[in-house]
Structures are given as C-alpha cells and as structure tokens.
Motif scaffolding. Structure first.
Motif, mmCIF file in Angstrom:
data_model
loop_
_atom_site.group_PDB
_atom_site.id
_atom_site.type_symbol
_atom_site.label_atom_id
_atom_site.label_comp_id
_atom_site.label_asym_id
_atom_site.label_seq_id
_atom_site.Cartn_x
_atom_site.Cartn_y
_atom_site.Cartn_z
ATOM 1 N N UNK A 285 -5.722 55.438 54.350
ATOM 2 C CA UNK A 285 -7.095 55.861 54.024
ATOM 3 C C UNK A 285 -7.437 57.183 54.697
ATOM 4 N N UNK A 286 -6.825 57.440 55.834
ATOM 5 C CA UNK A 286 -7.091 58.694 56.549
ATOM 6 C C UNK A 286 -6.710 59.911 55.711
ATOM 7 N N UNK A 287 -5.796 59.763 54.768
ATOM 8 C CA UNK A 287 -5.417 60.849 53.864
ATOM 9 C C UNK A 287 -6.630 61.348 53.094
ATOM 10 N N UNK A 288 -7.564 60.479 52.842
ATOM 11 C CA UNK A 288 -8.777 60.807 52.094
ATOM 12 C C UNK A 288 -9.998 60.990 52.998
ATOM 13 N N UNK A 289 -9.772 60.987 54.302
ATOM 14 C CA UNK A 289 -10.896 61.129 55.224
ATOM 15 C C UNK A 289 -11.733 59.872 55.335
ATOM 16 N N UNK A 290 -11.124 58.735 55.033
ATOM 17 C CA UNK A 290 -11.842 57.465 55.108
ATOM 18 C C UNK A 290 -11.426 56.702 56.356
ATOM 19 N N UNK A 291 -12.400 56.066 56.967
ATOM 20 C CA UNK A 291 -12.168 55.247 58.155
ATOM 21 C C UNK A 291 -12.743 53.863 57.909
ATOM 22 N N UNK A 292 -12.258 52.894 58.673
ATOM 23 C CA UNK A 292 -12.745 51.522 58.569
ATOM 24 C C UNK A 292 -13.675 51.211 59.721
ATOM 25 N N UNK A 293 -14.658 50.392 59.465
ATOM 26 C CA UNK A 293 -15.551 49.929 60.529
ATOM 27 C C UNK A 293 -14.976 48.702 61.247
ATOM 28 N N UNK A 294 -13.726 48.313 60.923
ATOM 29 C CA UNK A 294 -13.143 47.106 61.511
ATOM 30 C C UNK A 294 -12.127 47.368 62.617
ATOM 31 N N UNK B 215 -8.846 48.605 62.499
ATOM 32 C CA UNK B 215 -7.534 48.039 62.179
ATOM 33 C C UNK B 215 -6.419 48.718 62.972
ATOM 34 N N UNK B 216 -5.249 48.111 63.026
ATOM 35 C CA UNK B 216 -4.097 48.754 63.677
ATOM 36 C C UNK B 216 -3.776 50.083 62.968
ATOM 37 N N UNK B 217 -3.143 51.008 63.676
ATOM 38 C CA UNK B 217 -2.795 52.291 63.052
ATOM 39 C C UNK B 217 -1.999 52.111 61.757
ATOM 40 N N UNK B 218 -2.429 52.816 60.719
ATOM 41 C CA UNK B 218 -1.744 52.790 59.435
ATOM 42 C C UNK B 218 -2.085 51.617 58.541
ATOM 43 N N UNK B 219 -2.776 50.615 59.064
ATOM 44 C CA UNK B 219 -3.043 49.406 58.282
ATOM 45 C C UNK B 219 -4.179 49.571 57.274
ATOM 46 N N UNK B 220 -5.123 50.472 57.539
ATOM 47 C CA UNK B 220 -6.250 50.656 56.619
ATOM 48 C C UNK B 220 -5.797 51.610 55.516
ATOM 49 N N UNK B 221 -5.789 51.074 54.285
ATOM 50 C CA UNK B 221 -5.227 51.811 53.165
ATOM 51 C C UNK B 221 -6.195 51.846 51.990
ATOM 52 N N UNK B 222 -5.956 52.808 51.113
ATOM 53 C CA UNK B 222 -6.815 52.993 49.955
ATOM 54 C C UNK B 222 -5.969 53.263 48.714
ATOM 55 N N UNK B 223 -6.518 52.854 47.587
ATOM 56 C CA UNK B 223 -5.926 53.158 46.290
ATOM 57 C C UNK B 223 -7.058 53.634 45.384
ATOM 58 N N UNK B 224 -7.033 54.926 45.007
ATOM 59 C CA UNK B 224 -8.043 55.405 44.051
ATOM 60 C C UNK B 224 -7.796 54.762 42.688
ATOM 61 N N UNK B 225 -8.842 54.281 42.067
ATOM 62 C CA UNK B 225 -8.707 53.592 40.787
ATOM 63 C C UNK B 225 -8.478 54.540 39.619
ATOM 64 N N UNK B 226 -8.745 55.806 39.829
ATOM 65 C CA UNK B 226 -8.478 56.816 38.803
ATOM 66 C C UNK B 226 -8.279 58.158 39.498
ATOM 67 N N UNK B 227 -7.540 59.060 38.888
ATOM 68 C CA UNK B 227 -7.306 60.367 39.511
ATOM 69 C C UNK B 227 -8.616 61.080 39.842
ATOM 70 N N UNK B 228 -8.688 61.623 41.027
ATOM 71 C CA UNK B 228 -9.865 62.370 41.444
ATOM 72 C C UNK B 228 -11.049 61.519 41.880
ATOM 73 N N UNK B 229 -10.906 60.210 41.874
ATOM 74 C CA UNK B 229 -12.034 59.316 42.186
ATOM 75 C C UNK B 229 -12.574 59.537 43.586
ATOM 76 N N UNK B 230 -11.738 59.999 44.498
ATOM 77 C CA UNK B 230 -12.184 60.188 45.886
ATOM 78 C C UNK B 230 -12.280 61.664 46.267
ATOM 79 N N UNK B 231 -12.243 62.525 45.284
ATOM 80 C CA UNK B 231 -12.341 63.956 45.549
ATOM 81 C C UNK B 231 -13.692 64.272 46.185
ATOM 82 N N UNK B 232 -13.636 64.924 47.346
ATOM 83 C CA UNK B 232 -14.855 65.298 48.053
ATOM 84 C C UNK B 232 -15.549 64.148 48.761
ATOM 85 N N UNK B 233 -14.899 62.984 48.803
ATOM 86 C CA UNK B 233 -15.491 61.799 49.425
ATOM 87 C C UNK B 233 -14.805 61.549 50.762
ATOM 88 N N UNK B 234 -15.591 61.234 51.770
ATOM 89 C CA UNK B 234 -15.042 60.839 53.066
ATOM 90 C C UNK B 234 -16.091 60.002 53.783
#
Length: 170
Positions: free
Chosen positions: A128-137, A139-158
C-alpha cells in the motif's frame, strides 16, 4: 467442486463455525459477527465456499474509510479462512478472487488487506505504501497491501485507511 455464494445467503452460525474452525479460536468469527451487526460487512461481496454442500471457507469484505479522499470507495478483504481439512486445495484463493471481482462490480476503487505478500501478490496486490496509503492498524512491515480495482483508481490518492472499529479490537 467448489461453490461460492454471497454471505447474504449464508446464515451467521455457518460463517461463525467455518471461521472458528479455520483459525482455531473464535476471534475472527466474532469479528465478522460484530462487523455484520454494525452494518460494515459488505454481505454482497463477502463470500462462503462449499464443497459438496459442506461449508469450507469464508472471505469477509467490509467498508473502509479514506478521509483524505472521501469519494474513493475502499473495501477491506479479511478475514479469509478455510477449514483445516480443506486447506491447500485452492479454496482460499478462489474466495479472494471472487471477493475481488465482486468489489469491482460494486464500484470500489480499491481493495486493501493485511496478509503475507508472498501469498497475495499472485492476485495483484502491492504494498500500500507504493500508493502513499497507510493503515490505522499498525500491521507488520509489508503486510498492508492494496489492489486498485481499475487502472488509475488511486491516482492522486494517498492517506490513512481507516478500518471499521471492530478490527481495532484484534
């Protein structure tokens, strides 16, 4: 053959029993019970697996918040569990894939989860850090992950993904 059905058609006791067996205690089963009671469980995208009619696995999908981008719909997958005597048969993978497809159909921008990157990268999840996203939980390093549901869905989002309150009790 594995049949996958929406959790809305499954009864609570079945889901609870599957998760308690899968994890060896009641923690995740109780989490899903509370998510359902609070209305944050997306029963349209949460799915139950059956093999020869027997309940064998469950994947929960719930709503998350991204306060820095309130118009972005983010879903959380988890917990995902398969009863012990059916683990290693691909049921968990099919549950994850089905939940992901449902999230796309539901219009989600992204799906997040906390899990082993070695397992979830096969589905296209990235740190998730690739997209500038963090978890409020926390989690262990590398465990918080994201999958954009469509191309560009997370563009400009953090920002920080806020999980439903029941996750904080784990």
């Amino acid at each position: 053959m594995v049949d996958i059905e929406p959790a809305a058609t499954a009864d609570r006791e079945t889901v609870h029993a599957v998760l308690a067996a899968a994890f060896g205690d009641e923690t995740e089963a109780e989490l899903v019970d509370v998510l359902r009671e609070e209305g944050t469980l997306r029963e349209d995208c949460s799915v139950l697996a059956r093999v020869d009619g027997e309940p064998t696995g469950f994947a929960a999908v719930s709503d998350a918040d991204l306060p820095d981008a309130p118009g972005v719909d983010v879903a959380v997958i988890g917990p995902v569990g398969v009863v012990p005597d059916r683990q290693g048969e691909g049921i968990g993978s099919e549950l994850v894939r089905t939940a992901m497809r449902c999230c796309v159909r539901a219009g989600c921008a992204a799906v997040v989860l906390e899990g082993d990157p070695a397992f979830y990268d096969r589905f296209g999840f990235e740190p998730a850090s690739t997209y500038g996203l963090e978890s409020d939980l926390d989690p262990p390093p590398g465990a918080f992950q994201v999958w954009p549901c469509r191309p560009g869905a997370l563009e400009g989002v953090s920002g920080e993904i806020r999980h439903p309150i029941p996750f904080h009790a784990l």
